[in-house]
Design an enzyme around this catalytic site. Structure first.
Site, PDB file in Angstrom:
ATOM      1  N   LEU A 134       0.816  -1.218   0.000  1.00  0.00           N
ATOM      2  CA  LEU A 134       0.000   0.000   0.000  1.00  0.00           C
ATOM      3  C   LEU A 134       0.850   1.268   0.000  1.00  0.00           C
ATOM      4  O   LEU A 134       0.370   2.355   0.258  1.00  0.00           O
ATOM      5  CB  LEU A 134      -0.943   0.002   1.211  1.00  0.00           C
ATOM      6  CG  LEU A 134      -2.016  -1.088   1.205  1.00  0.00           C
ATOM      7  CD1 LEU A 134      -2.766  -1.116   2.536  1.00  0.00           C
ATOM      8  CD2 LEU A 134      -2.996  -0.884   0.052  1.00  0.00           C
ATOM      9  N   ASP A 182       2.943   4.682  -7.728  1.00  0.00           N
ATOM     10  CA  ASP A 182       2.534   4.927  -6.350  1.00  0.00           C
ATOM     11  C   ASP A 182       2.678   6.391  -5.981  1.00  0.00           C
ATOM     12  O   ASP A 182       1.806   6.986  -5.346  1.00  0.00           O
ATOM     13  CB  ASP A 182       3.382   4.099  -5.383  1.00  0.00           C
ATOM     14  CG  ASP A 182       3.354   2.614  -5.701  1.00  0.00           C
ATOM     15  OD1 ASP A 182       2.647   2.226  -6.649  1.00  0.00           O
ATOM     16  OD2 ASP A 182       4.032   1.855  -4.999  1.00  0.00           O
TER      17      ASP A 182
END
Length: 368
Positions: A134, A182
């Protein structure tokens, strides 16, 4: 503390002046990953469920403050230290903050941007679960960079499209292998379509990033394990095979990139039936390229649990967490929640962060 603005910046007075605090969110790679490392395309969004914060306090000396949990240097015994390293590795945020300091300073020196403002103390905190894919590390770096932009009053001089590259450069300093996807999602916020084709990367030094309306997304769900396996090994052999011209890897990665292109159209048309097939195909291609051993049995199990109730699913990043879509609605989502609970996985609705770009940021986009 003054209430945070949309880009999660806060400030207040202390004995030496204003403190600055920024928040950067976790990221979900929705479709197309990991083709961002291979001149491909991706669609990602910022995840409001988890975040990292960095606080900058003006101070007499330049200080980077260790986190009491994530930067342990005091242990009960050598057994405690070794057990910690075996379970979590040589991690922590201090090294990330040091790296972005170096990269930011070099960038400003190269661009002839003068830095005025004195010294400060940096501290951080994060609730992003470790090893879940994440983007917890880049969130810390992203939040720190935002603090620097405001402290030195140079936000208007550092283009938005350059910021993901700065964040990635800081991580590269530490040997972290990753792509720009990301960092783009964390800088921009919201839902972003990204095109990393080679001509863009060669000519611009970055991809072309197109924000999308977050209302185009259907309800999505996050699945992760409390004690996931390390996701960093996933890229290990595929990168070398791609560089060596492996036809299977090159064609498969091109297909993954094309999934993001098709998904952009599907989202714009709200064709969620097509989205199901694209999400599942994205994971299947990754599995064929990387192999089960690299992906890890726990990560594969999360995908299979979602598929067992008819949900579409794929990794959010390189493993550790899964994003799922239940095309049959809330009743199917309840089935998925129950299945995750039985398997020992954490299940929760994915909350999407709106765009994080403020007016000053948007001006740097329009002038590129």
């Amino acid at each position: 503390m003054v209430g945070a603005s949309e880009n999660q910046s806060s400030s207040a007075m202390d004995s030496l002046g204003d403190f600055i605090e920024h928040k950067a969110y976790a990221r979900v790679g929705l479709l197309g990953n990991p083709s961002d490392v291979y001149f491909g395309r991706t669609i990602s969004f910022s995840l409001a469920n988890f975040w990292a914060t960095v606080r900058l306090n003006p101070s007499q000396h330049f200080v980077i403050q260790p986190h009491p949990t994530h930067d342990l240097v005091r242990f009960d015994s050598i057994h405690h230290l070794v057990n910690r390293l075996q379970n979590e590795g040589y991690y922590g945020g201090v090294r990330l903050l040091m790296a972005i300091c170096k990269v930011f300073y070099k960038y400003c020196s190269d661009k002839k941007i003068e830095l005025k403002g004195g010294n400060f103390t940096l501290s951080y905190d994060t609730n992003i679960p470790r090893q879940t894919g994440l983007s917890g590390s880049s969130a810390i770096v992203c939040a720190a960079l935002s603090c620097f932009l405001d402290f030195y009053k140079v936000r208007h001089l550092v283009k938005v499209d350059d910021r993901p590259s700065l964040i990635l450069s800081a991580e590269n300093e530490l040997g972290i292998v990753a792509g720009l996807q990301d960092r783009v999602a964390q800088v921009y916020g919201g839902l972003v379509y990204m095109d990393f084709r080679k001509e863009y990367m060669d000519d611009l030094g970055h991809g072309m990033y197109t924000p999308m309306d977050i209302s185009l997304l259907p309800p999505l769900y996050l699945i992760y394990a409390e004690n996931p396996s390390d996701s960093g090994k996933v890229h290990s052999s595929v990168r070398k095979r791609w560089l060596d011209g492996d036809k299977f890897i090159i064609s498969s990665m091109a297909e993954v990139a094309n999934i993001a292109l098709e998904a952009r159209t599907a989202l714009l048309e709200k064709d969620y039936t097509k989205l199901v097939g694209l999400m599942n195909r994205n994971f299947d291609l990754r599995r064929r390229m990387f192999g089960d051993e690299a992906l890890g049995s726990l990560n594969i199990q999360m995908v299979e649990v979602a598929r067992s109730v008819g949900a579409a699913s794929k990794f959010t990043g390189s493993g550790g967490a899964v994003v799922a879509f239940c095309p049959d609605g809330p009743s199917q989502a309840k089935l998925l929640e129950d299945a995750c609970k039985m398997a020992g996985f954490i299940f929760q609705p994915a909350e999407v962060v709106p765009s994080l770009l403020n007016e000053e940021d948007l001006k740097t986009l329009s002038s590129k």
